[in-house]
Scaffold this motif. Structure first.
Motif, PDB file in Angstrom:
ATOM      1  N   GLU A  51     -29.808  -0.129  45.545  1.00  0.00           N
ATOM      2  CA  GLU A  51     -29.495  -1.753  45.710  1.00  0.00           C
ATOM      3  C   GLU A  51     -29.233  -2.284  44.543  1.00  0.00           C
ATOM      4  O   GLU A  51     -28.254  -2.935  44.565  1.00  0.00           O
ATOM      5  CB  GLU A  51     -30.675  -2.306  46.586  1.00  0.00           C
ATOM      6  N   ARG A  89     -28.484 -10.200  49.765  1.00  0.00           N
ATOM      7  CA  ARG A  89     -28.018 -10.348  51.163  1.00  0.00           C
ATOM      8  C   ARG A  89     -27.401 -11.635  51.585  1.00  0.00           C
ATOM      9  O   ARG A  89     -26.449 -11.723  52.299  1.00  0.00           O
ATOM     10  CB  ARG A  89     -29.224 -10.024  52.015  1.00  0.00           C
ATOM     11  N   ASP A 140     -21.894  -0.067  53.754  1.00  0.00           N
ATOM     12  CA  ASP A 140     -22.350  -0.186  55.197  1.00  0.00           C
ATOM     13  C   ASP A 140     -23.546   0.075  54.946  1.00  0.00           C
ATOM     14  O   ASP A 140     -24.648  -0.522  55.875  1.00  0.00           O
ATOM     15  CB  ASP A 140     -21.762   1.196  55.661  1.00  0.00           C
ATOM     16  N   GLY A 141     -24.445   0.680  53.845  1.00  0.00           N
ATOM     17  CA  GLY A 141     -25.650   0.924  53.516  1.00  0.00           C
ATOM     18  C   GLY A 141     -26.169  -0.616  53.355  1.00  0.00           C
ATOM     19  O   GLY A 141     -27.485  -0.752  53.841  1.00  0.00           O
ATOM     20  N   ARG A 178     -19.404   3.374  51.822  1.00  0.00           N
ATOM     21  CA  ARG A 178     -20.697   4.035  52.552  1.00  0.00           C
ATOM     22  C   ARG A 178     -21.603   3.208  52.025  1.00  0.00           C
ATOM     23  O   ARG A 178     -22.918   2.767  52.431  1.00  0.00           O
ATOM     24  CB  ARG A 178     -20.904   5.392  52.307  1.00  0.00           C
ATOM     25  N   ARG A 238     -25.165  -3.512  54.359  1.00  0.00           N
ATOM     26  CA  ARG A 238     -25.209  -4.374  55.451  1.00  0.00           C
ATOM     27  C   ARG A 238     -26.193  -3.766  56.657  1.00  0.00           C
ATOM     28  O   ARG A 238     -26.892  -4.576  57.208  1.00  0.00           O
ATOM     29  CB  ARG A 238     -23.745  -4.084  56.089  1.00  0.00           C
ATOM     30  N   ASN A 239     -26.572  -2.504  56.500  1.00  0.00           N
ATOM     31  CA  ASN A 239     -27.596  -2.069  57.566  1.00  0.00           C
ATOM     32  C   ASN A 239     -29.128  -2.536  57.142  1.00  0.00           C
ATOM     33  O   ASN A 239     -29.658  -2.837  57.940  1.00  0.00           O
ATOM     34  CB  ASN A 239     -27.730  -0.682  57.614  1.00  0.00           C
ATOM     35  N   LEU A 240     -29.109  -2.575  55.684  1.00  0.00           N
ATOM     36  CA  LEU A 240     -30.386  -3.232  54.982  1.00  0.00           C
ATOM     37  C   LEU A 240     -30.456  -4.869  55.615  1.00  0.00           C
ATOM     38  O   LEU A 240     -31.475  -5.367  55.849  1.00  0.00           O
ATOM     39  CB  LEU A 240     -30.261  -3.192  53.695  1.00  0.00           C
ATOM     40  N   ASP A 241     -29.263  -5.323  55.334  1.00  0.00           N
ATOM     41  CA  ASP A 241     -29.271  -6.692  55.754  1.00  0.00           C
ATOM     42  C   ASP A 241     -29.684  -7.029  57.185  1.00  0.00           C
ATOM     43  O   ASP A 241     -30.440  -7.957  57.498  1.00  0.00           O
ATOM     44  CB  ASP A 241     -27.726  -7.408  55.840  1.00  0.00           C
ATOM     45  N   ASP A 242     -29.350  -6.097  58.147  1.00  0.00           N
ATOM     46  CA  ASP A 242     -29.412  -6.357  59.705  1.00  0.00           C
ATOM     47  C   ASP A 242     -30.947  -5.782  59.811  1.00  0.00           C
ATOM     48  O   ASP A 242     -31.551  -6.779  60.507  1.00  0.00           O
ATOM     49  CB  ASP A 242     -28.599  -5.416  60.511  1.00  0.00           C
ATOM     50  N   ALA A 243     -31.645  -5.036  58.960  1.00  0.00           N
ATOM     51  CA  ALA A 243     -33.056  -4.712  59.359  1.00  0.00           C
ATOM     52  C   ALA A 243     -33.737  -5.885  58.639  1.00  0.00           C
ATOM     53  O   ALA A 243     -35.095  -5.977  59.127  1.00  0.00           O
ATOM     54  CB  ALA A 243     -33.168  -3.154  58.479  1.00  0.00           C
TER      55      ALA A 243
END
Length: 229
Positions: free
Chosen positions: A119, A27, A214-215, A211, A217-222
């Protein structure tokens, strides 16, 4: 203190970063790549570069954590130094972006089947598909460096300054064959230059890769703690 295993380089188009071999390293590496390419006006390569870096850094973390004789931080504090390092470099010859990732293991990286659902399971097959070239070599002190190459678009030619209006008018009133030849030259169709595309191996299509990114990056934000930017 974590120090870079890469040799110093005076070029302004070289940047490196060291990360601890933790699950957060991919990340942090993606964020570093996104920021650095933006500074170099290469944001159009960010999506592909992030996917490549994510794979290489994930593999480097796994390889480093499997090393048994990792160097110690100091004799007073016997803590194993486990780290990975990332370097971005724009070549001065044929314009390319080189991504280099160092880890402390000397085991040869093995190509596996790409798995876009996990990942760390996409494998080096994805690296071979997205990059024009990739490989590995033994590092100077210890460990190895896995690298890959992305082509950069050619530099746009500098446009000549516009002619003053009176010069343009004078040229328009020229007589004789020269004027006719100039008109014929302007009438010829212009060839549109297209960026050469590297041959890629069969693999996931572009929408699938987007996709995946995007997944990630969503893990990064979480994973970011609340209140952090």
């Amino acid at each position: 203190m974590l120090t870079s295993p890469f040799s110093s380089h005076g070029d302004r188009r070289v940047a490196d970063r060291v990360f601890g071999s933790a699950l957060t390293a991919p990340r942090r590496a993606r964020a570093f790549v996104r920021c650095q390419l933006g500074r170099w006006d290469l944001a159009n390569l960010a999506e592909t570069a992030e996917l490549l870096v994510s794979e290489l850094v994930t593999n480097a973390v796994h390889a480093t954590n499997q090393v048994r004789n990792a160097p110690m931080a100091s004799s007073m504090f016997p803590v194993a130094m486990r780290m990975v390092a990332l370097r971005l470099r724009v070549s001065s010859g044929p314009r390319s972006l080189f991504i280099e990732v160092w880890d402390g293991s000397e085991l040869v990286p093995m190509v596996a089947e790409a798995d876009t659902s996990a990942e760390g399971g996409r494998g080096l097959a994805l690296v071979g598909m997205l990059s024009t070239n990739w490989g590995h070599y033994t590092a100077r002190d210890r460990g190895k460096i896995v690298w890959c190459e992305l082509p950069l678009p050619p530099v746009a030619p500098t446009r000549s300054p516009a002619r003053p209006a009176r010069v343009t008018a004078a040229l328009g009133h020229r007589k004789g064959p020269a004027a006719g030849q100039d008109d014929a030259h302007r009438a010829l169709p212009r060839r549109v230059r297209r960026h050469p595309l590297a041959e890629r191996a069969a693999g996931p299509d572009e929408m699938t890769l987007l996709r995946v990114l995007d997944g990630l990056r969503n893990l990064d934000d979480a994973d970011m703690p609340e209140g952090s930017s």
